[in-house]
Design an enzyme around this catalytic site. Structure first.
Site, mmCIF file in Angstrom:
data_model
loop_
_atom_site.group_PDB
_atom_site.id
_atom_site.type_symbol
_atom_site.label_atom_id
_atom_site.label_comp_id
_atom_site.label_asym_id
_atom_site.label_seq_id
_atom_site.Cartn_x
_atom_site.Cartn_y
_atom_site.Cartn_z
ATOM 1 C CG ASP A 13 -1.859 1.152 1.292
ATOM 2 O OD1 ASP A 13 -3.036 0.950 0.961
ATOM 3 O OD2 ASP A 13 -1.426 2.259 1.666
ATOM 4 C CB ILE A 14 1.229 4.085 -2.357
ATOM 5 C CG1 ILE A 14 1.755 3.190 -3.491
ATOM 6 C CG2 ILE A 14 1.942 5.438 -2.382
ATOM 7 C CD1 ILE A 14 1.489 3.722 -4.870
ATOM 8 C CG ASN B 145 -4.875 11.242 -5.033
ATOM 9 O OD1 ASN B 145 -4.214 11.364 -6.057
ATOM 10 N ND2 ASN B 145 -5.462 10.111 -4.704
ATOM 11 C CD GLU C 179 -4.540 4.045 -1.117
ATOM 12 O OE1 GLU C 179 -4.680 4.475 0.042
ATOM 13 O OE2 GLU C 179 -5.446 4.106 -1.979
#
Length: 304
Positions: free
Chosen positions: A180-181, A188, A223
């Site tokens: 997971d980023i 964003n 993500e």
């Protein structure tokens, strides 16, 4: 006729056959190909190129498979996310010389792949169009629209296949990982969704060099990405994922002309007797959340 004589006869006949025959090793290096294959893909008699390098070369010289994309690297990332992940696959492919082939890929448990292609150029054009539409629809159903790699549907099927194999074969084993980023919502919010999309694309492309052909990698939502590593212990999986996290830390993709950095967190778990795809996924997901709670940019292990 003894076994050695039969093997020699087989090699002689396959060398002269009009069908295309090629054998790739687990590292996707071409180890043997008959005359018809070498001519179609412009491979020298003593060459043993890696498949991705062969595609890059043929893309530039217009040999072999027709590649409709203008970006060979994006095409490779997308194609490699599905290539060799199943024991058997059949599909149709156009060659640059105008011929149309029915290609089959058979993969053994050690990762060796046998490819056989038969010329079907003479099939009716309308039937060809229908079959190509079917193949494109199947590919689309297994592909993440943004990154071009495998999607959640494909990855869950691969996770289920891993569990089935490990359950049926006592010697089989494997591990799964969810990545997971970190702070993706903040990326964003601060930089905009276009930058966020660029980070997802960068991440998907950077992982490809870490993968063996029988590994599976895809985006499972937002993500989050999944990595499935057959025949890999928990210890070895942790080493692979550790190298991935280190690579991501050092990456400096250019986004909108600005050098950008990011990190990711990971949870890994190995198959344990009695596991289902759901329990293995849940243990991997719980390990990811443990990595997030522990400060991110790290890998945690989900134990049975």
């Amino acid at each position: 006729m003894d076994v050695s004589e039969a093997a020699a006869r087989f090699l002689t006949l396959s060398e002269e056959a009009e069908v295309l025959v090629a054998l790739y090793d687990p590292a996707d290096c071409l180890r043997r190909a008959n005359r018809a294959f070498r001519e179609a893909f412009a491979v020298g008699p003593d060459e043993q190129p890696v498949w991705a390098d062969l595609m890059r070369r043929n893309f530039g010289t217009r040999h072999g498979t027709v590649i409709s994309s203008t970006d060979i690297e994006s095409w490779l990332v997308s194609t490699l996310s599905r290539r060799g992940k199943r024991r058997f696959r059949a599909f149709e492919t156009d060659l640059a010389d105008g011929r149309w082939f029915w290609m089959t890929e058979s993969v053994d448990r050690d990762g060796w792949m046998l490819c056989i292609a038969t010329d079907i150029t003479q099939l009716r054009v309308d039937e060809r169009s229908l079959r190509q539409d079917r193949d494109q629809a199947l590919k689309a159903s297994q592909t993440d629209e943004l990154t071009g790699i495998a999607n959640r549907r494909f990855m869950i099927a691969q996770l289920e296949a891993l569990v089935v194999r490990c359950t049926a074969e006592s010697a089989a084993h494997g591990s799964a990982c969810i990545l997971d980023i970190d702070f993706f919502k903040l990326i964003n919010d601060v930089h905009g969704h276009q930058v966020g999309d660029s980070v997802l694309l960068d991440f998907a492309r950077r992982l490809e060099p870490f993968l063996r052909r029988h590994d599976s990698f895809g985006r499972i939502g937002g993500e989050e990405f999944m990595l499935i590593l057959p025949n890999t212990s928990l210890h070895d999986a942790a080493a692979v994922v550790g190298r991935i996290l280190d690579m991501v830390r050092q990456a400096r993709p250019q986004v909108g002309g600005v050098s950008f950095s990011y990190t990711c967190s990971a949870g890994i778990a190995a198959f344990s007797p009695g596991d289902t795809a759901q329990t293995l996924y849940a243990r991997t997901d719980a390990a990811l959340y443990a990595a997030k709670r522990a400060g991110r940019d790290r890998v945690e292990v989900g134990l049975p």
